[in-house]
Design an enzyme around this catalytic site. Sequence first.
Site, short mmCIF file in Angstrom:
data_model
loop_
_atom_site.label_atom_id
_atom_site.label_comp_id
_atom_site.label_asym_id
_atom_site.label_seq_id
_atom_site.Cartn_x
_atom_site.Cartn_y
_atom_site.Cartn_z
N THR A 15 0.84 -1.19 0.00
CA THR A 15 0.00 0.00 0.00
C THR A 15 0.87 1.24 0.00
O THR A 15 2.01 1.19 0.47
CB THR A 15 -0.84 -0.06 1.30
OG1 THR A 15 -1.79 -1.08 1.12
CG2 THR A 15 -1.52 1.23 1.65
N GLY B 58 -10.89 -2.53 3.47
CA GLY B 58 -9.91 -2.55 4.56
C GLY B 58 -9.88 -1.26 5.35
O GLY B 58 -10.84 -0.49 5.39
N THR C 140 -0.33 1.11 7.11
CA THR C 140 -0.29 0.03 6.13
C THR C 140 -0.14 -1.29 6.88
O THR C 140 0.35 -1.32 8.00
CB THR C 140 0.87 0.22 5.14
OG1 THR C 140 0.92 -0.91 4.25
CG2 THR C 140 2.22 0.36 5.82
N GLY D 34 -5.37 -4.78 7.12
CA GLY D 34 -6.43 -3.83 7.43
C GLY D 34 -7.27 -4.22 8.62
O GLY D 34 -7.69 -3.37 9.42
N1 ASP Z 1 -3.90 -1.99 4.69
C1 ASP Z 1 -4.19 -2.55 3.40
C2 ASP Z 1 -5.48 -3.32 3.49
O1 ASP Z 1 -5.62 -4.13 4.40
C3 ASP Z 1 -3.11 -3.44 2.86
C4 ASP Z 1 -1.73 -2.84 2.92
O2 ASP Z 1 -1.45 -1.96 3.70
O3 ASP Z 1 -0.89 -3.27 2.13
O4 ASP Z 1 -6.31 -3.15 2.66
#
Ligand code: ASP
Length: 314
Positions: free
Chosen positions: A177, A207, A227, A230
């Site tokens: 992310t 998320g 990040t 989520g």
């Molecule tokens: N936080 C993001 C999600 O869960 C994924 C990520 O941070 O790579 O959608």
Amino acid sequence: MSRHVIVVHGGAGGFSKRDEKYLEILSEATAKGFNIIERGGSALDAVVEAVVVLENSGKFNAGLGSCLTLDGIVEMDAGVMDGSTGRVGCVGAVRCVKNPIILARKVMELTDHILLVGEGAEMLAKCLGLNIDPSLLLTEEKLSRLSDIKEKIRKQGSLRLKKLDKIREVCPDLYGTVGAVALDRAGNLATATSTGGYWLKLRGRVGDTPIIGAGIYADKTSAASATGMGEVIMKTLLCFRVCQFIEWGVSPQKAAEAGISIATKRYGSGNAGVIVVDRNGDIGIAFNTRGMAIAYMYEGMDRPIAEIRIREDI
Ligand code: ASP
């Protein structure tokens, strides 16, 4: 005395030193955002523009580079928050948009709402000419990666709906992310975050990224972007927690570490990272994954510092 600054991340996960190829693009995004504030522009413009560079790069799990759901489509989330006004805009599970972060900003600026999801968000994108053919987000490389991941998981047992632990084993670079936080010359703070979620998520899953307090938060004291997994970030309300520690007088670095350590104590390690900046321009970066890709640029620096930070203890 405050100094203007931008901090950008390219996700927390199984990064290693060999992922340095990502640093060039992180630097480019950071320099682009920093130039905006250097020329007197707003923190809001800076974070959105930095995230657009990363969404367009196709190298991170956001925008063109977004990962695929279990059934092989792209669904993206994004959120932006302006600390000085408290305005916020988010989108969830959007499929036919090139830059979800721009659409999130439009939700903030043009509607009475905070969060638009799915078809409704896509209708707004269409009205604004921000839509693209969703097949442009599906590359041969992504489709073959999807079948590789499924195959690896099948070899270890059946491909069930509850499969996160297995995904983390076979796909350590699960995250990726992108996000940015900034303080401008006028003392305004802002945050922006954009993601494709994670591989094999179910269609319709949203998320932390478009959830205020979880994946994004900004007020007059600080701005944060998270990040990682989520579901953990939402249960921890990670960004709000970190910003609240700062409001109570904790330094940004200690606040980021405290937020991550709460996530770790409750849900184990390997699932979260956060960046934060306060109204003095002090920054905090913490994560409980193996690595995190970050870049930052302060007033007085002639180029950004971009690095993959590694935790040897994880
Ligand atoms: N936080 C993001 C999600 O869960 C994924 C990520 O941070 O790579 O959608």
